[in-house]
Design a protein around this motif. Structure first.
Motif, short mmCIF file in Angstrom:
data_model
loop_
_atom_site.label_atom_id
_atom_site.label_comp_id
_atom_site.label_asym_id
_atom_site.label_seq_id
_atom_site.Cartn_x
_atom_site.Cartn_y
_atom_site.Cartn_z
N LEU A 314 0.83 -1.21 0.00
CA LEU A 314 0.00 0.00 0.00
C LEU A 314 0.87 1.26 0.00
O LEU A 314 0.59 2.23 -0.71
CB LEU A 314 -0.93 -0.02 1.23
CG LEU A 314 -1.91 1.14 1.39
CD1 LEU A 314 -2.86 1.23 0.20
CD2 LEU A 314 -2.71 1.01 2.69
N ALA A 317 2.15 1.74 -3.44
CA ALA A 317 1.09 2.12 -4.38
C ALA A 317 0.67 3.57 -4.18
O ALA A 317 0.38 4.29 -5.14
CB ALA A 317 -0.10 1.19 -4.23
N ILE A 318 0.61 4.00 -2.92
CA ILE A 318 0.21 5.40 -2.65
C ILE A 318 1.30 6.35 -3.14
O ILE A 318 1.01 7.39 -3.74
CB ILE A 318 -0.11 5.61 -1.15
CG1 ILE A 318 -1.42 4.88 -0.81
CG2 ILE A 318 -0.23 7.09 -0.83
CD1 ILE A 318 -1.79 4.90 0.65
N ALA A 321 0.80 6.60 -6.74
CA ALA A 321 -0.40 7.35 -7.09
C ALA A 321 -0.23 8.84 -6.87
O ALA A 321 -0.84 9.66 -7.55
CB ALA A 321 -1.58 6.84 -6.26
#
Ligand SMILES: Cc1cc2nc3c(=O)[nH]c(=O)nc-3n(C[C@H](O)[C@H](O)[C@H](O)COP(=O)(O)OP(=O)(O)OC[C@H]3O[C@@H](n4cnc5c(N)ncnc54)[C@H](O)[C@@H]3O)c2cc1C
Lengths: 323, 280
Positions: A314, A317-318, A321
């Motif tokens: 996570l 991925a953040i 992003a």
């Protein structure tokens, strides 16, 4: 309806953020009930604080600046607050460390009824009714205070912090009153400040919170994710009690009450006492390996997974992003 | 040291989410329905009782009481059960002030406690920081003000200095505030006070480590507790009248959070956070 006096919470000359929520309450309640509001600052070395508070749209800012009130003690502050409250119909405190300690002592001195930790209000014909959470947030009571002076404490997460209005209220010095017989019986020794690079829990926009299952490497597991999000770190009581993290990170009925934009509950089961402290968050994410965990009942997005596997994923991925 | 510990029974906090609020549409419910829920002592009061016991004993020989712990509750006769439980846990004697549940009000309790303190003359009133039903956090401060005594709230650790003063670490936003308070005083406690090192009191050797949490009454003690004194008083005996300063208009249920969705992957979660919730 009489006027409202807000008692600011000031530590080492700095206005604490919950004060701004109490000011927002006073501003809105005074307007709805037909009155004005003033602010009282008690402490020592208050020039900057007084200036900051004078920008909040109050009719005036009362300042009790004296070495006697350098460090907060209810016994030293209550007489000054009670004296300054003369002529006001409502005395409002932020429901934060010293506000919660001080408000009832002031209420007793004034013979006033007390509405603790209010989360809302209504005004009808100039009379205020207060809404407050009970039973760990599973019920709300509506109450009125029937004494001539009303004392309330204001739950900071439920009122949007007041912004500077651009104006400047008159600043008026008031004397510090030293007549509480108990003041000589208690002594301030020290304030052990927990130092952290991260935002304070009660002020953070994003919170990454971990439970018992995050285990000994609590900070190592959660810090990269928190850093990526610019988040504060929170915890369940079980994690605090196990010694995995500092106790002041506890979120819940008996810990901090928070309402960030984004709350990530990681390996937290969702006991009612925990929910009481974070149910007001805007978006709640839960990561838990048990699909039946109660936390999923309050979360907007739930991921059934092993936290040790998905937290690093996570984080990456953040980062991607946001890039 | 003589310590007065006020106790309140509450609907089992583990089931607080089962309280029923039957509010008419757009209106308020006249009361919170707790029937069917089990009564328990308020957990914070149990922490206060544990701390009081630790302050009046040698932790390595707890049978010999070195001070006195008096528990008091306000309520109808059913509350005797709560007091018996506390006596079994180690309290020395108990007082019940007979009132009906609907008379109970934080300010009334504080005013009545102030009168009781005049009669009992404790060195310390030690109580929970809040009851988990009304969540008010007010009685300790009100009581201290009515008595003209110093107050310490949110105590997380307590060091007994010769039964004359207490050094207390209290939980504050951003850290811990340390104070020294001369007895007599009113103190309310956080859950942490029952950590193994939450209370330090001289007769107990510094090397002694308490079990984490509150102690449980051994079976023989439950029997013996029946013989310990339990006195019943009336509000009038204390010269206190019910004169409420606040009134509750009614109750409502919290707004339900809309049920969320389960996502299958981290990628899906990040996509939702970014594009749907717009919080990234
Ligand atoms: C008076 C009182 C006051 C209280 N006040 C508070 C309070 O203020 N705040 C608070 O938080 N609690 C409070 N509590 C305690 C509360 O009742 C719970 O015990 C506590 O919140 C549980 O913490 P937890 O969710 O971390 O632990 P647990 O309930 O043990 O849950 C652990 C969770 O982690 C999950 N899990 C395990 N391994 C993994 C893995 N590898 N990956 C993903 N998930 C995993 C499990 O499925 C489980 O759901 C209070 C209790 C009382 C009696």
């Amino acid at each position: 309806m009489a006027d409202i006096l807000v008692v600011a919470e000031i530590v080492d000359g700095i206005v604490k953020k919950p004060t701004l929520a109490a000011i927002a309450f006073a501003r809105d309640a005074a307007k709805a009930a037909g009155g004005t509001f003033a602010i009282l600052a008690v402490g020592a070395g208050l020039d900057a604080a007084a200036k900051e508070l004078s920008a909040c749209g109050a009719s005036k800012v009362l300042v009790a600046d004296d070495p006697y009130t350098k460090n907060y003690l209810a016994e030293r502050f209550a007489p000054t607050v009670a004296a300054a409250a003369k002529g006001f119909g409502v005395v409002a405190f932020p429901a934060a460390t010293s506000g919660k300690d001080l408000a009832p002592r002031v209420a007793a001195k004034l013979g006033a009824g007390y509405a603790p930790d209010i989360s809302g209000f209504k005004a009808e014909g100039g009379k205020l009714s207060y809404k407050r959470p009970m039973y760990a947030g599973n019920a709300f009571g509506w109450m009125q205070v029937s004494t001539p002076v009303e004392v309330v404490s204001v739950r900071p997460t439920e009122f949007t912090a007041a912004e500077p209005t651009g104006g400047a209220s008159a600043i008026e010095k008031v004397a510090v009153v030293q007549d509480d017989p108990a003041a000589g019986k208690i002594e301030f020794l020290s304030f052990d400040v927990v130092k952290s690079e991260r935002p304070e829990l009660t002020e953070a926009k994003v919170i990454v919170a971990g439970g018992r299952s995050v285990k000994e490497k609590f900070m190592d597991v959660l810090s990269p994710l928190a850093d990526t999000l610019g988040a504060a770190i929170g915890a369940s009581r079980a994690a605090c009690d196990a010694g995995y993290c500092p106790t002041d990170l506890q979120v819940g009925q008996t810990g901090k009450v928070v309402a960030p934009t984004l709350y990530l509950a990681i390996g937290i089961s969702g006991a009612i006492q925990h929910l009481a402290g974070m149910k007001g968050s805007k978006t709640i994410v839960a990561i838990n390996k048990d699909p039946e965990a109660p936390i999923f009942q309050v979360s907007d997005y739930g991921l059934v997974a092993d936290l040790f596997a998905v937290v690093p994923e996570l984080t990456a991925a953040i980062k991607a992003a946001k890039a | 040291m003589k310590i007065l510990v006020p106790l309140k029974r509450v609907a089992d906090p583990e089931n607080a989410n089962k309280v029923k609020i039957a509010a008419p549409a757009g209106g308020l419910a006249p009361k919170i329905e707790t029937t069917g829920l089990e009564w328990k002592p308020n957990p914070f009061d149990e922490y206060a009782l544990e701390a009081a016991l630790r302050l009046t004993e040698n932790g390595t020989a707890v049978k010999a009481r070195l001070g006195e712990v008096i528990v008091v509750t306000f309520g109808p006769a059913e509350c005797d059960q709560t007091l018996r439980g506390a006596l079994a846990t180690g309290a020395d004697r108990a007082i019940r002030v007979d009132v009906t549940d609907d008379q109970l009000d934080g300010d009334l309790v504080a005013r009545a406690l102030a009168k009781l303190v005049d009669q009992v003359k404790p060195d310390l009133v030690l109580m929970g920081k809040q009851t988990v039903d009304s969540d008010s956090n007010q009685v300790a401060q009100l009581l201290a003000a009515y008595l003209g005594w110093p107050q310490v709230t949110f105590a997380a650790n307590i060091v007994n200095e010769d039964n004359k003063a207490l050094k207390i670490g209290r939980v504050a936003d951003g850290g811990q505030i340390n104070v020294r308070v001369q007895l007599p005083a009113v103190v309310n406690v956080e859950d942490r006070v029952v950590n193994p090192k939450g209370v330090t009191s001289p007769p107990t050797p510094a090397t002694h480590k308490y079990a984490d949490g509150v102690r449980f009454a051994p079976l023989p003690a439950i029997m013996q507790a029946k013989k310990k004194p339990l006195e019943v008083k009336k509000l009038a005996d204390l010269g206190v009248e019910a004169a409420p300063k606040v009134k509750y208009l009614g109750y409502e249920a919290p707004p339900a959070r809309k049920a969320g969705v389960k996502v299958k992957t981290v990628a899906e979660l990040v996509d939702k956070l970014k594009n749907e919730a717009k919080v990234l």
